[in-house]
Every structure is written in structure tokens, then in C-alpha cells.
Design a protein around this motif. Structure first.
Motif, PDB file in Angstrom:
ATOM      1  N   PRO A  37     -17.455  54.022  -2.931  1.00 45.08           N
ATOM      2  CA  PRO A  37     -17.059  52.598  -2.853  1.00 45.08           C
ATOM      3  C   PRO A  37     -16.311  52.136  -4.101  1.00 45.08           C
ATOM      4  CG  PRO A  37     -19.385  52.784  -3.417  1.00 45.08           C
ATOM      5  CD  PRO A  37     -18.914  54.190  -3.130  1.00 45.08           C
ATOM      6  N   GLY A  38     -15.647  50.990  -3.963  1.00 44.37           N
ATOM      7  CA  GLY A  38     -15.053  50.329  -5.112  1.00 44.37           C
ATOM      8  C   GLY A  38     -13.592  50.607  -5.342  1.00 44.37           C
ATOM      9  N   PHE A  39     -12.927  51.311  -4.420  1.00 47.78           N
ATOM     10  CA  PHE A  39     -11.486  51.564  -4.535  1.00 47.78           C
ATOM     11  C   PHE A  39     -10.750  50.634  -3.564  1.00 47.78           C
ATOM     12  CE2 PHE A  39     -13.304  55.501  -6.082  1.00 47.78           C
ATOM     13  CZ  PHE A  39     -12.467  55.860  -7.126  1.00 47.78           C
ATOM     14  N   ASN A  40      -9.862  49.819  -4.094  1.00 49.88           N
ATOM     15  CA  ASN A  40      -9.050  48.932  -3.257  1.00 49.88           C
ATOM     16  C   ASN A  40      -7.664  49.547  -3.087  1.00 49.88           C
ATOM     17  OD1 ASN A  40     -11.118  46.958  -3.056  1.00 49.88           O
ATOM     18  ND2 ASN A  40     -10.560  46.167  -5.075  1.00 49.88           N
ATOM     19  N   ASN A  41      -7.595  50.570  -2.245  1.00 53.75           N
ATOM     20  CA  ASN A  41      -6.327  51.263  -2.040  1.00 53.75           C
ATOM     21  C   ASN A  41      -5.377  50.365  -1.247  1.00 53.75           C
ATOM     22  OD1 ASN A  41      -7.126  53.769  -3.257  1.00 53.75           O
ATOM     23  ND2 ASN A  41      -8.372  54.175  -1.450  1.00 53.75           N
ATOM     24  N   PRO A  71     -15.617  47.515 -10.883  1.00 58.87           N
ATOM     25  CA  PRO A  71     -16.771  48.019 -11.643  1.00 58.87           C
ATOM     26  C   PRO A  71     -17.593  49.059 -10.882  1.00 58.87           C
ATOM     27  CG  PRO A  71     -16.553  45.664 -11.960  1.00 58.87           C
ATOM     28  CD  PRO A  71     -15.551  46.034 -10.928  1.00 58.87           C
ATOM     29  N   VAL A  72     -17.687  48.920  -9.568  1.00 55.12           N
ATOM     30  CA  VAL A  72     -18.454  49.899  -8.776  1.00 55.12           C
ATOM     31  C   VAL A  72     -17.789  51.269  -8.830  1.00 55.12           C
ATOM     32  CG1 VAL A  72     -19.243  50.507  -6.455  1.00 55.12           C
ATOM     33  CG2 VAL A  72     -19.401  48.143  -7.249  1.00 55.12           C
ATOM     34  N   SER A  73     -16.471  51.323  -8.593  1.00 52.69           N
ATOM     35  CA  SER A  73     -15.774  52.614  -8.629  1.00 52.69           C
ATOM     36  C   SER A  73     -15.778  53.190 -10.039  1.00 52.69           C
ATOM     37  CB  SER A  73     -14.339  52.464  -8.120  1.00 52.69           C
ATOM     38  OG  SER A  73     -13.591  51.564  -8.921  1.00 52.69           O
TER      39      SER A  73
END
Length: 273
Positions: free
Chosen positions: A84-88, A38-40
Motif C-alpha cells: 500500500p501507499g503508492f499513488n501511481n 508515509p505508508v509506502s
């Protein structure tokens, strides 16, 4: 999901509508797999509104310039993973490609892959700048291609690399990631946008040199030797863009150098015993 994201980047130079539809599908998959949070998504929503406003007010110089600067700043933030907010996900985690190579990790970066989408809003000629700055013959292009192994052999002569052949099991994953999420994203920022904008203000050769220096500085984390080699590579990519006026040409040069580096030399660097 990553193949869908790659497909969106493939279509971007040819058909923006198709590219955006495919990107939306990739984003949906990214949400499902928790790559996008949700943040990204909130950050991307703000960026999307800025891109829409830029298109809406492109005739108003002051507003358009302010929005362009904001979008370029967002592109740089995505490039450096500052939003923020990307889980690469990590695809290769601290592996040695060969006995002489240093440890290497590879990520699939959703955020960095978005950079060309933002920059083409700022500069519609991102992928096709029209007439090249300088027309050259076939011999000049052959010499430019030969500069790729020459730069790598120079790195060997200076002790930064050693000749070491590899064919890692993740080679296909590397090819997709390096072509679309690395080479295309980096060339869109440095050659497609920065060099093209600087050329408009300063002329072709100052733009070439400044962009190559900035490209080298972007590799500071790898040490000063890496900065020097990246700067030389930036000159090669910049000339490929100058002589063609097409972004796909430096993308191919960039990808070709990276793939040659992986296949035939210590990667990413030589690990001293």
C-alpha cells in the motif's frame, strides 16, 4: 520525476551507487508529488533494512536464504501493486488507440520500477549471468527476431489481434514507461531472477519452459488467449537470455514486441464489433 526514476534503472546494471543516488532523488520527488506516502515509505524502509541485512549476512546460508525469500516476496508484491501507499498516476485513461482496438489505460508505476533494485540484492548476477547456456550463430538470432512478428501474426490468425497502424500522441511516454517500468521490471523478475535460479536447480531447458509458463500465467487477467501468447513470448525472451547471458537482450526483445504491437496491431486487443 519519471525521467529520474528511469535514469536510476538505466544506471543499475553498470553502477549501483549512482543508481541508488538517482533513485533517492526520484523518491524525494515522489514524496513531494505525493506518489509515495508515509505508508509506502515505511514499507520501503522495512524492505531496505532486509536488503542491508542480506548483504551483511550473505555468508550465513540459512539467514541469507530467509532474507532472499522475503525480498523476492516483496518484489512480487511490488510487481502486483500489493504494497500500500503508492499513488501511481494514470497517464492514459481508457482510450481507444484505434477504431478496432480495445480500451487501454497506462500507469506510471513507481512500485513496479523498484523490482530490479530488490532482485539484484538477491542475485548479483541479475544483469550478467556470465557464459551463455548455448552459443548460437547469427542465423539463430535472425530467426529469433523474426519470431516477434510471427507471434503477433499468429494472434491475428487466431482472432486476438487485427492489423491496425497507430502513432498515438503519448508514444514517447509509452516508450519510457514500457522500456523501464514494464519490460525491465518483468525481465528482471522472470528471466534475470526466476529463470537464472531455476537453471541452477533444474538445468537450462526446464528453467526456460517453467519460466515461460509462469510468465504466461502472469497475464491471466487478459484471458486465455493472452496467456498463450505471453507464454510464447516468454519462450522467445527466455531463449534470448539463454543465448546471451545478458539481461538487456531479453529486455530489448520484450520492448521490441510491445512497441511493434502498439504501432502495427490493435492494442492491447482486438475489440469485436
Amino acid at each position: 520525476m519519471w525521467g529520474v526514476l528511469s535514469a536510476s534503472l538505466f544506471f543499475l546494471p553498470f553502477n549501483r551507487l549512482i543508481a541508488l543516488v538517482v533513485l533517492a532523488a526520484a523518491a524525494g520527488m515522489g514524496v513531494y508529488h505525493h506518489i509515495l506516502t508515509p505508508v509506502s515509505l515505511a514499507c520501503l524502509g522495512v524492505i531496505a533494512i532486509a536488503a542491508w541485512l542480506h548483504q551483511l549476512y550473505h555468508h550465513q546460508r540459512a539467514v541469507s536464504l530467509a532474507l532472499e525469500l522475503f525480498l523476492v516476496a516483496c518484489s512480487i508484491a511490488l510487481f502486483y501493486h500489493l504494497i500500500p501507499g503508492f499513488n501511481n498516476p494514470v497517464m492514459v485513461d481508457q482510450e481507444k488507440v484505434g477504431p478496432l482496438s480495445s480500451l487501454y489505460s497506462m500507469y506510471y508505476n513507481f512500485d513496479k520500477a523498484l523490482v530490479p533494485f530488490l532482485l539484484i540484492v538477491c542475485l548479483p548476477t541479475l544483469f550478467n549471468a556470465g557464459q551463455p547456456d548455448k552459443k548460437v550463430g547469427a542465423s539463430a538470432w535472425v530467426l529469433l527476431v523474426l519470431c516477434i512478428p510471427a507471434v503477433l501474426m499468429l494472434a491475428v490468425a487466431l482472432g486476438g489481434l487485427k492489423v491496425e497502424m497507430h502513432l498515438p500522441p503519448w508514444i514517447l511516454a509509452f516508450i519510457m514507461a514500457n522500456l523501464f517500468f514494464v519490460s525491465m521490471a518483468e525481465e528482471a523478475l522472470f528471466r534475470g531472477y526466476l529463470q537464472q535460479r531455476l537453471r541452477q536447480w533444474l538445468g537450462p531447458y526446464p528453467a526456460l519452459i517453467i519460466t515461460a509458463l509462469l510468465f504466461g500465467a502472469a497475464h491471466l487477467a487478459g484471458g486465455m488467449l493472452m496467456v498463450a501468447f505471453a507464454t510464447l513470448a516468454g519462450v522467445i525472451y527466455g531463449l534470448a537470455w539463454m543465448w546471451s547471458g545478458r539481461l538487456w537482450v531479453p529486455i530489448v526483445f520484450h520492448f521490441g514486441l510491445n512497441l511493434t504491437h502498439l504501432l502495427f496491431f490493435t492494442y492491447p486487443l482486438y475489440q469485436h464489433p
